[in-house]
Design a protein around this motif. Sequence first.
Motif, PDB file in Angstrom:
ATOM      1  N   VAL A   1     -16.486 -23.585 -38.335  1.00  0.00           N
ATOM      2  CA  VAL A   1     -17.334 -24.945 -38.577  1.00  0.00           C
ATOM      3  C   VAL A   1     -18.489 -24.645 -37.549  1.00  0.00           C
ATOM      4  CG1 VAL A   1     -17.001 -27.314 -38.368  1.00  0.00           C
ATOM      5  CG2 VAL A   1     -14.993 -25.968 -38.755  1.00  0.00           C
ATOM      6  N   THR A   2     -19.583 -24.374 -38.367  1.00  0.00           N
ATOM      7  CA  THR A   2     -20.908 -24.132 -37.712  1.00  0.00           C
ATOM      8  C   THR A   2     -21.834 -24.584 -38.479  1.00  0.00           C
ATOM      9  OG1 THR A   2     -21.151 -22.023 -38.834  1.00  0.00           O
ATOM     10  CG2 THR A   2     -20.117 -21.951 -36.884  1.00  0.00           C
ATOM     11  N   PRO A   3     -23.202 -25.137 -37.922  1.00  0.00           N
ATOM     12  CA  PRO A   3     -24.250 -25.463 -38.634  1.00  0.00           C
ATOM     13  C   PRO A   3     -24.716 -24.687 -39.762  1.00  0.00           C
ATOM     14  CG  PRO A   3     -24.477 -25.683 -36.180  1.00  0.00           C
ATOM     15  CD  PRO A   3     -23.222 -24.766 -36.488  1.00  0.00           C
ATOM     16  N   GLY A   4     -25.033 -25.403 -40.786  1.00  0.00           N
ATOM     17  CA  GLY A   4     -25.364 -24.790 -42.028  1.00  0.00           C
ATOM     18  C   GLY A   4     -24.201 -24.568 -43.049  1.00  0.00           C
ATOM     19  N   ALA A   5     -22.974 -24.490 -42.822  1.00  0.00           N
ATOM     20  CA  ALA A   5     -21.928 -24.213 -43.437  1.00  0.00           C
ATOM     21  C   ALA A   5     -21.488 -25.370 -44.428  1.00  0.00           C
ATOM     22  CB  ALA A   5     -20.388 -24.013 -42.793  1.00  0.00           C
ATOM     23  N   GLU A   6     -21.194 -25.181 -45.636  1.00  0.00           N
ATOM     24  CA  GLU A   6     -20.802 -26.097 -46.709  1.00  0.00           C
ATOM     25  C   GLU A   6     -19.397 -26.669 -46.600  1.00  0.00           C
ATOM     26  OE1 GLU A   6     -23.448 -27.773 -49.018  1.00  0.00           O
ATOM     27  OE2 GLU A   6     -25.051 -26.489 -48.294  1.00  0.00           O
ATOM     28  N   LEU A   7     -19.090 -27.787 -46.669  1.00  0.00           N
ATOM     29  CA  LEU A   7     -17.786 -28.334 -46.843  1.00  0.00           C
ATOM     30  C   LEU A   7     -17.495 -29.374 -47.738  1.00  0.00           C
ATOM     31  CD1 LEU A   7     -17.322 -31.051 -45.274  1.00  0.00           C
ATOM     32  CD2 LEU A   7     -18.048 -29.665 -43.159  1.00  0.00           C
ATOM     33  N   THR A   8     -16.256 -29.409 -48.138  1.00  0.00           N
ATOM     34  CA  THR A   8     -15.799 -30.600 -49.074  1.00  0.00           C
ATOM     35  C   THR A   8     -14.639 -31.146 -48.447  1.00  0.00           C
ATOM     36  OG1 THR A   8     -16.705 -29.432 -50.972  1.00  0.00           O
ATOM     37  CG2 THR A   8     -15.238 -31.189 -51.466  1.00  0.00           C
ATOM     38  N   MET A   9     -14.347 -32.532 -48.503  1.00  0.00           N
ATOM     39  CA  MET A   9     -13.233 -33.069 -48.175  1.00  0.00           C
ATOM     40  C   MET A   9     -12.305 -32.953 -49.036  1.00  0.00           C
ATOM     41  SD  MET A   9     -11.526 -35.102 -45.676  1.00  0.00           S
ATOM     42  CE  MET A   9     -12.598 -35.945 -44.598  1.00  0.00           C
ATOM     43  N   ARG A  10     -11.228 -32.304 -48.946  1.00  0.00           N
ATOM     44  CA  ARG A  10      -9.965 -32.024 -49.705  1.00  0.00           C
ATOM     45  C   ARG A  10      -8.832 -33.358 -49.690  1.00  0.00           C
ATOM     46  NH1 ARG A  10      -9.681 -28.840 -53.679  1.00  0.00           N
ATOM     47  NH2 ARG A  10      -7.700 -28.169 -52.975  1.00  0.00           N
ATOM     48  N   LYS A  11      -8.399 -33.652 -48.678  1.00  0.00           N
ATOM     49  CA  LYS A  11      -7.196 -34.427 -48.268  1.00  0.00           C
ATOM     50  C   LYS A  11      -7.289 -35.086 -47.112  1.00  0.00           C
ATOM     51  CE  LYS A  11      -4.042 -31.204 -50.579  1.00  0.00           C
ATOM     52  NZ  LYS A  11      -3.204 -30.221 -50.320  1.00  0.00           N
ATOM     53  N   LYS A  12      -6.802 -36.469 -47.042  1.00  0.00           N
ATOM     54  CA  LYS A  12      -6.383 -37.066 -45.780  1.00  0.00           C
ATOM     55  C   LYS A  12      -4.867 -37.291 -45.943  1.00  0.00           C
ATOM     56  CE  LYS A  12     -10.568 -39.379 -44.251  1.00  0.00           C
ATOM     57  NZ  LYS A  12     -11.281 -40.667 -44.107  1.00  0.00           N
ATOM     58  N   ALA A  13      -4.503 -37.370 -44.539  1.00  0.00           N
ATOM     59  CA  ALA A  13      -3.077 -37.960 -44.526  1.00  0.00           C
ATOM     60  C   ALA A  13      -3.126 -39.280 -44.530  1.00  0.00           C
ATOM     61  CB  ALA A  13      -2.476 -37.578 -42.895  1.00  0.00           C
ATOM     62  N   PRO A  14      -1.946 -40.136 -44.870  1.00  0.00           N
ATOM     63  CA  PRO A  14      -1.860 -41.409 -45.063  1.00  0.00           C
ATOM     64  C   PRO A  14      -2.358 -42.101 -43.888  1.00  0.00           C
ATOM     65  CG  PRO A  14       0.117 -40.424 -45.793  1.00  0.00           C
ATOM     66  CD  PRO A  14      -0.531 -39.442 -45.194  1.00  0.00           C
ATOM     67  N   LEU A  15      -2.383 -41.881 -42.771  1.00  0.00           N
ATOM     68  CA  LEU A  15      -2.926 -42.666 -41.782  1.00  0.00           C
ATOM     69  C   LEU A  15      -4.214 -41.915 -41.123  1.00  0.00           C
ATOM     70  CD1 LEU A  15       0.175 -43.190 -39.429  1.00  0.00           C
ATOM     71  CD2 LEU A  15      -0.992 -44.792 -41.091  1.00  0.00           C
ATOM     72  N   GLY A  16      -4.723 -41.142 -42.037  1.00  0.00           N
ATOM     73  CA  GLY A  16      -6.062 -40.587 -41.741  1.00  0.00           C
ATOM     74  C   GLY A  16      -6.009 -39.397 -40.738  1.00  0.00           C
ATOM     75  N   ASP A  17      -5.028 -38.851 -40.187  1.00  0.00           N
ATOM     76  CA  ASP A  17      -5.043 -37.697 -39.404  1.00  0.00           C
ATOM     77  C   ASP A  17      -3.807 -36.793 -39.759  1.00  0.00           C
ATOM     78  OD1 ASP A  17      -5.731 -36.157 -37.147  1.00  0.00           O
ATOM     79  OD2 ASP A  17      -4.905 -37.610 -35.587  1.00  0.00           O
ATOM     80  N   PRO A  18      -3.866 -35.878 -40.055  1.00  0.00           N
ATOM     81  CA  PRO A  18      -5.091 -34.886 -39.926  1.00  0.00           C
ATOM     82  C   PRO A  18      -5.759 -35.048 -41.338  1.00  0.00           C
ATOM     83  CG  PRO A  18      -3.095 -33.540 -40.468  1.00  0.00           C
ATOM     84  CD  PRO A  18      -2.596 -35.028 -40.256  1.00  0.00           C
ATOM     85  N   ILE A  19      -6.933 -34.354 -41.278  1.00  0.00           N
ATOM     86  CA  ILE A  19      -7.694 -34.199 -42.635  1.00  0.00           C
ATOM     87  C   ILE A  19      -7.757 -32.637 -42.992  1.00  0.00           C
ATOM     88  CG2 ILE A  19      -9.079 -36.213 -41.906  1.00  0.00           C
ATOM     89  CD1 ILE A  19     -11.549 -34.031 -41.493  1.00  0.00           C
ATOM     90  N   GLU A  20      -8.091 -32.436 -44.311  1.00  0.00           N
ATOM     91  CA  GLU A  20      -8.045 -30.896 -44.844  1.00  0.00           C
ATOM     92  C   GLU A  20      -9.568 -30.752 -45.566  1.00  0.00           C
ATOM     93  OE1 GLU A  20      -6.024 -28.519 -48.576  1.00  0.00           O
ATOM     94  OE2 GLU A  20      -4.786 -28.827 -46.735  1.00  0.00           O
ATOM     95  N   ILE A  21     -10.102 -29.959 -45.089  1.00  0.00           N
ATOM     96  CA  ILE A  21     -11.484 -29.179 -45.764  1.00  0.00           C
ATOM     97  C   ILE A  21     -11.434 -27.972 -46.162  1.00  0.00           C
ATOM     98  CG2 ILE A  21     -12.930 -30.953 -44.254  1.00  0.00           C
ATOM     99  CD1 ILE A  21     -13.767 -28.694 -42.645  1.00  0.00           C
TER     100      ILE A  21
END
Length: 77
Positions: A35-55
């Motif tokens: 997870v560094t500046p310049g890296a591309e990412l996409t949000m894949r999933k979120k847990a029902p209460l929002g924690d954790p997330i998967e990218i």
Amino acid sequence: MALKKLNDFSVGESGKITRVDGEGRIRRRLFDMGVTPGAELTMRKKAPLGDPIEITIRGYELTLRKSEAACVEVEVR
């Protein structure tokens, strides 16, 4: 382009990391996971209460705590 913290992303949103904040340990851990500046990412999933997330970043799926995601600033695409 708008800037947004990763923890505020919705499922399916994509962007490019512009900045990684956080204290030493957390910042180092995020950098070690790619997870560094310049890296591309996409949000894949979120847990029902929002924690954790998967990218998707650098071709793999990564799960982050919401507190870690709050340290990542992303330029939304």
